[in-house]
Design an enzyme around this catalytic site. Structure first.
Site, PDB file in Angstrom:
ATOM      1  N   ARG A 137       0.816  -1.227   0.000  1.00  0.00           N
ATOM      2  CA  ARG A 137       0.000   0.000   0.000  1.00  0.00           C
ATOM      3  C   ARG A 137       0.846   1.272   0.000  1.00  0.00           C
ATOM      4  NH1 ARG A 137      -2.357  -3.667  -1.149  1.00  0.00           N
ATOM      5  NH2 ARG A 137      -4.277  -4.561  -0.316  1.00  0.00           N
ATOM      6  N   SER A 188     -10.696   1.145   3.242  1.00  0.00           N
ATOM      7  CA  SER A 188      -9.974   0.645   4.419  1.00  0.00           C
ATOM      8  C   SER A 188      -9.335   1.799   5.189  1.00  0.00           C
ATOM      9  CB  SER A 188      -8.892  -0.344   3.998  1.00  0.00           C
ATOM     10  OG  SER A 188      -9.466  -1.491   3.411  1.00  0.00           O
ATOM     11  N   GLU A 209      -4.344   3.786   6.623  1.00  0.00           N
ATOM     12  CA  GLU A 209      -4.165   3.610   5.184  1.00  0.00           C
ATOM     13  C   GLU A 209      -4.853   4.748   4.439  1.00  0.00           C
ATOM     14  OE1 GLU A 209      -5.910   0.491   1.940  1.00  0.00           O
ATOM     15  OE2 GLU A 209      -4.659  -0.376   3.510  1.00  0.00           O
TER      16      GLU A 209
END
Length: 303
Positions: free
Chosen positions: A174, A225, A295
């Site tokens: 990520r 998320s 995130e």
């Protein structure tokens, strides 16, 4: 700022909106106003916008389709560049696809699957733009953008534009080089895919879409998320085990479906979301001695 607005309009860069609420441009429906929001009509318009911004020494920020994004309640000063319809082109050349940073990831994954091109099955149902997906190395189901990206055309903080190879993007979980070492945004990407049996690709994509619908709050305003998975643990599982599903602060609520999602249950502010994030982080740290890192991208003016 009046001169900046005037010049942008004279150059006909695209839509130029003043004091635009960014809640209109984020999937969680939260965000204060942008002094100026520009939706450029093409890559040349992005370049022209950057010339004006640099000339006047104005702060600038870029956003995509507003997923995985939390804009603070005070909004964003300066010029916000939204990569949207003007950068949503796609060309297929054999097994290679060139696609604009404003192109929808869902639309891209669906479109290439119908051509029998494999490599983006994981992206079925992932909201957001290609530019945003490259920026954060979006992924699911054990794969991510780094597996298929050949190169990306990047607009850097100083206004320069250049191509970066997959290796130069320094992808990890990520994360890409664009988030810290060389801040920038993706205007265009070249992807290497693989010709496979069309029906198998479509079936796998449908399976991934169904899983997302069954396990994630896709019908509620949310930002995707909230936390990175603290591998080998899973963020959602930790939140659920801590008994935090359904916990609410103001209008922000931990989804009943998935612990790693915060939904706008009605009238939520960015402060509500931040307070809820902090509460979750504190609880998980106390219970499991695990640090939870966000995130979701958090941008905007702090009070």
């Amino acid at each position: 700022m009046d001169k900046v607005i005037q010049e942008l309009k004279e150059l006909e860069v695209g839509k130029v909106l003043e004091n635009e609420p960014l809640s209109n441009h984020t999937t969680i429906k939260i965000g204060g106003p942008a002094d100026v929001l520009v939706i450029p009509k093409d890559i040349q318009a992005v370049k022209d916008t950057m010339k004006v911004v640099k000339k006047h020494g104005v702060k600038w920020t870029a956003i995509g389709r507003g997923s995985n994004l939390l804009v603070l309640d005070e909004g964003i000063r300066g010029v916000v560049i939204k990569l949207g319809q003007g950068l949503d082109h796609m060309e297929i050349d054999g097994e290679q696809v060139t696609v604009g940073g404003g192109y929808s990831v869902v639309r891209l994954a669906t479109g290439i699957s119908k051509k029998g091109l494999s490599g983006l099955e994981f992206a079925a149902g992932i909201p957001g733009s290609v530019g945003g997906a490259v920026y954060m190395n979006a992924g699911a189901h054990g794969s991510d953008i780094s597996k298929v990206l050949v190169k990306a055309l990047i607009l850097f903080e100083d206004g320069t534009i250049e191509w970066l190879t997959n290796e130069e993007m320094a992808f990890s979980y990520r994360t890409s080089i664009l988030q810290n070492k060389r801040p920038g945004i993706c205007l265009e990407a070249v992807l290497q895919l693989e010709q496979k049996e069309r029906d198998q690709i479509v079936a796998q994509m449908q399976k991934n879409k169904d899983y997302r619908k069954e396990t994630q709050p896709v019908s509620n305003p949310c930002a995707g998320s909230i936390f990175r998975n603290p591998l080998p643990e899973h963020a959602g599982r930790l939140v659920e085990e801590a008994g935090l599903k359904g916990h609410q602060i103001g209008g922000a609520k931990v989804s009943e479906m998935h612990g790693n999602f915060i939904v706008n249950a009605g009238g939520a502010t960015a402060k509500d979301v931040l307070d809820l994030i902090a509460f979750i982080q504190k609880t998980i740290k106390e219970k499991y001695d695990i640090d939870m890192h966000t995130e979701v991208e958090i941008i905007g003016e702090k009070r």
